[in-house]
Design a protein around this motif. Structure first.
Motif, PDB file in Angstrom:
ATOM      1  N   HIS A 385      14.921  -5.581   1.378  1.00  0.00           N
ATOM      2  CA  HIS A 385      13.898  -5.596   2.421  1.00  0.00           C
ATOM      3  C   HIS A 385      12.556  -5.137   1.860  1.00  0.00           C
ATOM      4  O   HIS A 385      11.505  -5.672   2.191  1.00  0.00           O
ATOM      5  CB  HIS A 385      14.337  -4.689   3.569  1.00  0.00           C
ATOM      6  N   GLN A 386      12.640  -4.125   0.972  1.00  0.00           N
ATOM      7  CA  GLN A 386      11.410  -3.599   0.380  1.00  0.00           C
ATOM      8  C   GLN A 386      10.706  -4.664  -0.465  1.00  0.00           C
ATOM      9  O   GLN A 386       9.485  -4.810  -0.416  1.00  0.00           O
ATOM     10  CB  GLN A 386      11.748  -2.391  -0.487  1.00  0.00           C
ATOM     11  N   LEU A 387      11.471  -5.412  -1.256  1.00  0.00           N
ATOM     12  CA  LEU A 387      10.872  -6.446  -2.087  1.00  0.00           C
ATOM     13  C   LEU A 387      10.197  -7.517  -1.240  1.00  0.00           C
ATOM     14  O   LEU A 387       9.154  -8.056  -1.602  1.00  0.00           O
ATOM     15  CB  LEU A 387      11.945  -7.076  -2.982  1.00  0.00           C
ATOM     16  N   GLU A 388      10.821  -7.817  -0.073  1.00  0.00           N
ATOM     17  CA  GLU A 388      10.201  -8.781   0.828  1.00  0.00           C
ATOM     18  C   GLU A 388       8.894  -8.237   1.375  1.00  0.00           C
ATOM     19  O   GLU A 388       7.915  -8.956   1.536  1.00  0.00           O
ATOM     20  CB  GLU A 388      11.162  -9.103   1.970  1.00  0.00           C
ATOM     21  N   GLU A 389       8.882  -6.912   1.649  1.00  0.00           N
ATOM     22  CA  GLU A 389       7.681  -6.301   2.222  1.00  0.00           C
ATOM     23  C   GLU A 389       6.525  -6.334   1.225  1.00  0.00           C
ATOM     24  O   GLU A 389       5.364  -6.434   1.607  1.00  0.00           O
ATOM     25  CB  GLU A 389       7.982  -4.848   2.614  1.00  0.00           C
ATOM     26  N   THR A 390       6.847  -6.188  -0.100  1.00  0.00           N
ATOM     27  CA  THR A 390       5.772  -6.114  -1.089  1.00  0.00           C
ATOM     28  C   THR A 390       4.988  -7.415  -1.185  1.00  0.00           C
ATOM     29  O   THR A 390       3.878  -7.422  -1.697  1.00  0.00           O
ATOM     30  CB  THR A 390       6.345  -5.761  -2.474  1.00  0.00           C
ATOM     31  N   LYS A 391       5.575  -8.497  -0.731  1.00  0.00           N
ATOM     32  CA  LYS A 391       4.859  -9.767  -0.766  1.00  0.00           C
ATOM     33  C   LYS A 391       3.743  -9.795   0.270  1.00  0.00           C
ATOM     34  O   LYS A 391       2.821 -10.590   0.183  1.00  0.00           O
ATOM     35  CB  LYS A 391       5.831 -10.918  -0.521  1.00  0.00           C
ATOM     36  N   LYS A 392       3.850  -8.931   1.278  1.00  0.00           N
ATOM     37  CA  LYS A 392       2.824  -8.864   2.310  1.00  0.00           C
ATOM     38  C   LYS A 392       1.718  -7.928   1.837  1.00  0.00           C
ATOM     39  O   LYS A 392       1.788  -7.309   0.788  1.00  0.00           O
ATOM     40  CB  LYS A 392       3.433  -8.361   3.615  1.00  0.00           C
ATOM     41  N   GLU A 393       0.693  -7.766   2.664  1.00  0.00           N
ATOM     42  CA  GLU A 393      -0.413  -6.907   2.287  1.00  0.00           C
ATOM     43  C   GLU A 393       0.020  -5.454   2.184  1.00  0.00           C
ATOM     44  O   GLU A 393      -0.309  -4.767   1.236  1.00  0.00           O
ATOM     45  CB  GLU A 393      -1.546  -7.043   3.302  1.00  0.00           C
ATOM     46  N   LYS A 394       0.751  -4.973   3.164  1.00  0.00           N
ATOM     47  CA  LYS A 394       1.170  -3.577   3.168  1.00  0.00           C
ATOM     48  C   LYS A 394       2.632  -3.483   3.571  1.00  0.00           C
ATOM     49  O   LYS A 394       3.100  -4.248   4.411  1.00  0.00           O
ATOM     50  CB  LYS A 394       0.335  -2.762   4.155  1.00  0.00           C
ATOM     51  N   ARG A 395       3.312  -2.536   3.003  1.00  0.00           N
ATOM     52  CA  ARG A 395       4.689  -2.318   3.438  1.00  0.00           C
ATOM     53  C   ARG A 395       4.702  -1.160   4.429  1.00  0.00           C
ATOM     54  O   ARG A 395       3.871  -0.243   4.361  1.00  0.00           O
ATOM     55  CB  ARG A 395       5.613  -2.028   2.263  1.00  0.00           C
ATOM     56  N   GLU A 493      -4.228   3.347  -9.646  1.00  0.00           N
ATOM     57  CA  GLU A 493      -5.374   2.717  -9.000  1.00  0.00           C
ATOM     58  C   GLU A 493      -5.028   2.367  -7.556  1.00  0.00           C
ATOM     59  O   GLU A 493      -3.868   2.091  -7.225  1.00  0.00           O
ATOM     60  CB  GLU A 493      -5.769   1.441  -9.741  1.00  0.00           C
ATOM     61  N   LEU A 494      -6.021   2.400  -6.705  1.00  0.00           N
ATOM     62  CA  LEU A 494      -5.871   1.925  -5.329  1.00  0.00           C
ATOM     63  C   LEU A 494      -7.114   1.114  -4.990  1.00  0.00           C
ATOM     64  O   LEU A 494      -8.203   1.669  -4.837  1.00  0.00           O
ATOM     65  CB  LEU A 494      -5.712   3.097  -4.356  1.00  0.00           C
ATOM     66  N   ASP A 495      -6.935  -0.197  -4.918  1.00  0.00           N
ATOM     67  CA  ASP A 495      -8.062  -1.101  -4.671  1.00  0.00           C
ATOM     68  C   ASP A 495      -8.032  -1.556  -3.217  1.00  0.00           C
ATOM     69  O   ASP A 495      -7.262  -2.424  -2.829  1.00  0.00           O
ATOM     70  CB  ASP A 495      -7.968  -2.305  -5.614  1.00  0.00           C
ATOM     71  N   ARG A 496      -8.876  -0.933  -2.414  1.00  0.00           N
ATOM     72  CA  ARG A 496      -9.002  -1.321  -0.999  1.00  0.00           C
ATOM     73  C   ARG A 496     -10.441  -1.760  -0.716  1.00  0.00           C
ATOM     74  O   ARG A 496     -10.979  -1.497   0.364  1.00  0.00           O
ATOM     75  CB  ARG A 496      -8.634  -0.126  -0.097  1.00  0.00           C
ATOM     76  N   LEU A 497     -11.047  -2.404  -1.703  1.00  0.00           N
ATOM     77  CA  LEU A 497     -12.456  -2.776  -1.578  1.00  0.00           C
ATOM     78  C   LEU A 497     -12.661  -3.790  -0.459  1.00  0.00           C
ATOM     79  O   LEU A 497     -13.608  -3.690   0.332  1.00  0.00           O
ATOM     80  CB  LEU A 497     -12.953  -3.344  -2.915  1.00  0.00           C
ATOM     81  N   GLU A 498     -11.778  -4.777  -0.349  1.00  0.00           N
ATOM     82  CA  GLU A 498     -11.943  -5.809   0.681  1.00  0.00           C
ATOM     83  C   GLU A 498     -11.584  -5.287   2.066  1.00  0.00           C
ATOM     84  O   GLU A 498     -12.260  -5.586   3.049  1.00  0.00           O
ATOM     85  CB  GLU A 498     -11.061  -7.016   0.335  1.00  0.00           C
ATOM     86  N   GLU A 499     -10.506  -4.475   2.162  1.00  0.00           N
ATOM     87  CA  GLU A 499     -10.054  -4.000   3.468  1.00  0.00           C
ATOM     88  C   GLU A 499     -10.895  -2.843   4.000  1.00  0.00           C
ATOM     89  O   GLU A 499     -11.326  -2.852   5.154  1.00  0.00           O
ATOM     90  CB  GLU A 499      -8.595  -3.535   3.386  1.00  0.00           C
ATOM     91  N   TRP A 695       4.797  -2.258  -5.304  1.00  0.00           N
ATOM     92  CA  TRP A 695       4.463  -2.954  -6.545  1.00  0.00           C
ATOM     93  C   TRP A 695       3.273  -3.889  -6.353  1.00  0.00           C
ATOM     94  O   TRP A 695       3.154  -4.567  -5.344  1.00  0.00           O
ATOM     95  CB  TRP A 695       5.672  -3.751  -7.019  1.00  0.00           C
ATOM     96  N   GLU A 696       2.366  -3.865  -7.341  1.00  0.00           N
ATOM     97  CA  GLU A 696       1.205  -4.751  -7.331  1.00  0.00           C
ATOM     98  C   GLU A 696       1.058  -5.380  -8.705  1.00  0.00           C
ATOM     99  O   GLU A 696       1.313  -4.733  -9.724  1.00  0.00           O
ATOM    100  CB  GLU A 696      -0.080  -3.974  -6.981  1.00  0.00           C
ATOM    101  N   SER A 697       0.626  -6.616  -8.743  1.00  0.00           N
ATOM    102  CA  SER A 697       0.426  -7.293 -10.023  1.00  0.00           C
ATOM    103  C   SER A 697      -0.958  -6.969 -10.568  1.00  0.00           C
ATOM    104  O   SER A 697      -1.885  -6.667  -9.819  1.00  0.00           O
ATOM    105  CB  SER A 697       0.567  -8.807  -9.845  1.00  0.00           C
ATOM    106  N   GLY A 698      -1.058  -7.007 -11.900  1.00  0.00           N
ATOM    107  CA  GLY A 698      -2.360  -6.864 -12.539  1.00  0.00           C
ATOM    108  C   GLY A 698      -2.789  -5.444 -12.822  1.00  0.00           C
ATOM    109  O   GLY A 698      -3.871  -5.228 -13.369  1.00  0.00           O
TER     110      GLY A 698
END
Length: 796
Positions: A385-395, A493-499, A695-698
């Motif tokens: 379930h967690q892996l599915e959540e990571t595909k979304k913006e926030k878990r 890192e925490l990139d929330r520049l757009e949000e 998990w985040e890519s990059g």
């Protein structure tokens, strides 16, 4: 003992030294400092416990929020202290101690001994009940006027005292200063020896070897003595033969003198040998006594450890049985004992009886934290379930915390007096976040800084900065698990520049002492940066976390530059009872451009206090010291501010606006966000905390999200996580030894050697505070955009 409870904790921010509220003999005010009442019976001498911080109402001092009426006049007669004589660092006698508004100053018998100042209602009470004790090693001594003086340890305890005369006051202050200097020296020596192993069988063997060596040396001396006697007899025989020869009279006289000297030499050597034998006999006799005393102390220590372990097990069993039979009431600390006077003959009950929480909020010590339908979901399903959540913006959830048993005492009994960062802890005591991620949680209420950036008035802006400062503690009230200690070179890192308009970077820049640098910038007009060095001491019953460092907040449009330090976090009931956390001390927020200041007081919890728990008060002043806003709230719920409007006083001067009149100007600065559903099963994480380890890519290869032991622990695979944690720590130790070897070789060869340097931060002198600190040098986000991580070390 339950493994799901951390017997160590994290607290945000650096420690602040609590300033004493100045005041003279004037009336006390709310929020003027630490507890000032007499502790109930049995409060003992333990510094830093709830009992030691007992209060019966606020005491004398300046500052605060609401002014109070005049204090009662002190009693007359018999207030003088009588010195105990001696060195001046030990003393006892009568002093007047401030208790509360009802009773004012009360006569108490004070005893200064071994760096501790204790007090009693009477001299006779010394045999059975100590009303309170303060450790002078960590205390500040301040003289108010001719007869008054204050002793405070930075917030938890404050004694306002009055002597019968200026001379008597000076005698006490001198004795206290001498005792403090001696206690500080002893504390430093004990800290230096704190990491040494206790006396063991090796010491006994070493003592026996020493005695054998001494005995051997005495035998050598005895042999030399026999030889001296033998050669002396031969010498005297030769001299006698010389006397019988027909020699001139002068020669006979010389021979006689030499004979006498040889006799004296032999007598002296015999005396020396006898003295050596006596010394050896004395050493052997006393060594037996020393060994016997040492063995007795060892046996006593072992019995005490066994008793404490048994007590902890029994308490755990009773707590489990009690929870199975009933549900704890949802009482709050502030609602208990509110109608009792601080001098009543009450029995003192420890924090588990005072501080209780509803079952859906309280952190369970034992038993499964997975309840009802939630427990039907296996760990594998949760991870999927967690892996599915990571595909979304926030878990919005993480795998539920499993229930593991662990013998707490077997780990903690060898840790007393040591720094928390130097104690190897299994992941059972952790939460699945690193300290870098906990630092980033300070930005949960970033909108306060967004609103501050829009303020045209610098004093209003300071109110929002103060609220932001307090908000960083709101996550600690239930979070009793410790974060992972970051590896050297680890980043987050925490990139929330757009949000949300901001992005943040943390890096572990030092391992011993642990230090992390943090830089956050927002397109809404502010920059936040800090370097945090955490020091901590485990003292058996409680854990003190004292972070060091300065936090900077700069607003781009106005150039206003604010700095502050944060207060000390104390975790109570480490061994037995329900864990609970308190924040105490003072914070001074300074605007270096305008000179505006805000003083925040975090009132320590006290069993006898009638105030609400976790109370915070504050005042915002301009450079002249004039108060413009008062702040009031709690560090776990909300903060409000009131505008102070000057009104004409009775004598024609300005006076503060009264409390009920200030209601019209009340502004809600900050209110805590509610916890997510089922937060008690997810380490009491906030909505932001639940997303931090997703998990985040990059990201950089050193990012905390990629740390394997932390990921295994989050997924409930704690045994594998513990093995992985040991591997990472061993890898870090090898890297450190390699650097040390390179430094030593460079020193021997005379070649320059560069010590470890942070990758994204540069150590230099801060232009405002003049402190050496790590400041962000840029390049990280450019490297991320190019995906060029060639400079990153291999730490995982």
């Amino acid at each position: 003992m339950a493994a799901t409870e951390l017997r160590g904790v994290v607290g945000p921010g650096p420690a602040a030294i609590a300033a004493l509220g100045g005041g003279g003999a004037g009336p006390p005010v709310v929020g003027a400092g630490g507890g000032r009442g007499d502790a109930g019976p049995g409060s003992g001498a333990a510094s830093g416990t709830v009992a030691a911080a007992a209060t019966g109402g606020p005491g004398p001092g300046a500052g605060g929020v609401a002014a109070a009426g005049p204090a009662p006049a002190p009693p007359t007669g018999g207030s003088g202290g009588s010195g105990a004589g001696g060195s001046g660092s030990a003393r006892e006698g009568w002093l007047f101690k401030w208790t509360n508004y009802i009773k004012g100053y009360q006569r108490r018998w004070f005893v200064l001994s071994n760096g501790l100042l204790s007090y009693y209602r009477s001299k006779a009470e010394m045999r059975h009940t100590c009303r309170g004790t303060i450790n002078l090693a960590t205390a500040n001594i301040t003289v108010e006027d001719s007869c008054n003086f204050i002793i405070s340890n930075g917030g938890a305890q404050t004694y306002h005292l009055k002597a019968s005369s200026e001379v008597e006051r000076q005698r006490w202050v001198t004795a206290l200063e001498l005792a403090k200097a001696k206690a500080v020296k002893m504390l430093a020596e004990s800290d230096e020896s704190g990491d040494e192993e206790s006396v063991s069988q090796t010491d006994k063997t070493e003592l026996q070897n020493t005695l054998r060596t001494l005995s051997s040396k005495v035998e050598d001396l005895s042999t030399c003595n026999d030889l001296i006697a033998k050669h002396g007899t031969a010498l005297q025989r030769s001299l006698s033969e010389l006397e019988s020869l027909k020699l001139p009279a002068e020669s006979n006289e010389k021979i006689k003198q030499v004979n006498e000297r040889a006799t004296l030499f032999r007598i002296t050597s015999n005396a020396m040998i006898n003295a050596c034998r006596d010394f050896l006999m004395l050493a052997q006799t006393h060594s037996k006594k020393w060994q016997k005393s040492l063995q007795y102390e060892r046996d006593q220590r072992i019995r005490l450890e066994e008793t404490l372990e048994q007590l902890a097990k029994q308490h755990n069993h009773l707590e489990r049985a009690f929870r199975g039979a009933t549900v704890l009431p949802a009482n709050t600390p502030g609602s208990v004992g509110s109608g009792k006077d601080e001098d009543d003959e009450n029995e003192f009950f420890d924090a588990p009886e005072i501080i209780t929480m509803p079952e859906n909020l309280g952190h369970k010590r034992t038993g499964s934290n997975i309840s009802g339908a939630s427990s039907d979901m296996s760990l594998d399903e949760q991870y999927k379930h967690q892996l599915e959540e990571t595909k979304k913006e926030k878990r919005t959830r993480i795998p539920y915390k499993p229930n593991y048993s662990l013998n707490l005492w077997s780990i903690m009994k060898n840790c007393i007096g040591k720094e928390l960062s130097k104690i190897p802890m299994p992941v059972n005591f952790n939460e699945p976040l690193s300290m870098l991620q906990r630092l980033t949680e300070d930005l949960e209420y970033h909108e306060l800084l967004d609103r501050a950036a829009k303020c045209e008035n610098s004093l209003e802006q300071l109110c929002y900065v103060a609220a932001f400062t307090v908000s960083s503690y709101s996550t600690t009230v239930f979070r009793t698990s410790k974060p992972f200690n970051p590896l050297l070179g680890e980043t987050f890192e925490l990139d929330r520049l757009e949000e949300n308009g901001y992005r943040s970077l943390c890096e572990q820049v030092s391992h011993h002492p642990p230090a992390a640098a943090h830089h956050a910038e927002s397109k809404n007009g502010w920059t936040l940066r800090q370097e945090i060095k955490i020091t901590s001491k485990f003292r058996g019953k409680y854990l003190s976390i004292m972070p060091l460092g300065t936090i900077h907040c700069i607003f781009h449009a106005t150039g206003h530059h604010y700095t502050w330090k944060k207060v000390t976090t104390t975790v109570h009931n480490i061994i037995v009872g329900k864990l609970w956390i308190d924040q105490s001390g003072e914070i001074d927020i300074v605007n270096h451009k305008t000179g505006d200041k805000c003083n925040l007081k975090f009132v320590p919890y006290s069993y006898f206090s009638r105030d609400i728990a976790r109370k915070v008060t504050g005042e915002v002043t301009d450079p002249s010291g004039k108060v413009h806003f008062t702040l009031l709230g709690t560090w776990d719920e909300k903060m409000e501010c009131f505008k102070v409007q000057p009104v004409i006083g009775e004598n024609g001067g300005d006076a503060r606006q009264r409390g009920h009149e200030a209601e019209e100007s009340r502004v809600m600065l900050w209110k805590r966000n509610p916890l997510p559903k089922n937060a008690e099963n997810m380490y009491y994480f906030s909505e932001l905390a639940l997303t931090l380890n997703a998990w985040e890519s990059g990201t950089a290869p050193t990012d905390s999200r990629l740390r394997p032991d932390q990921r295994l622990m989050e997924n409930g695979r704690w045994d594998e996580a513990n093995a992985e944690k040991q591997r990472l720590e061993e890898k870090q130790r090898l890297s450190r030894k390699k650097r040390e070897a390179e430094a030593m070789k460079a020193t021997e060869d005379g070649t320059p050697y560069d010590p470890y340097k942070a990758l994204w931060f540069e150590r230099k002198k801060d232009p405002v505070t003049k402190e050496l600190t790590h400041i962000y040098r840029g390049e990280y986000w450019d490297c991320k955009e190019k995906q060029d991580w060639s400079s990153c070390p291999d730490i995982f």
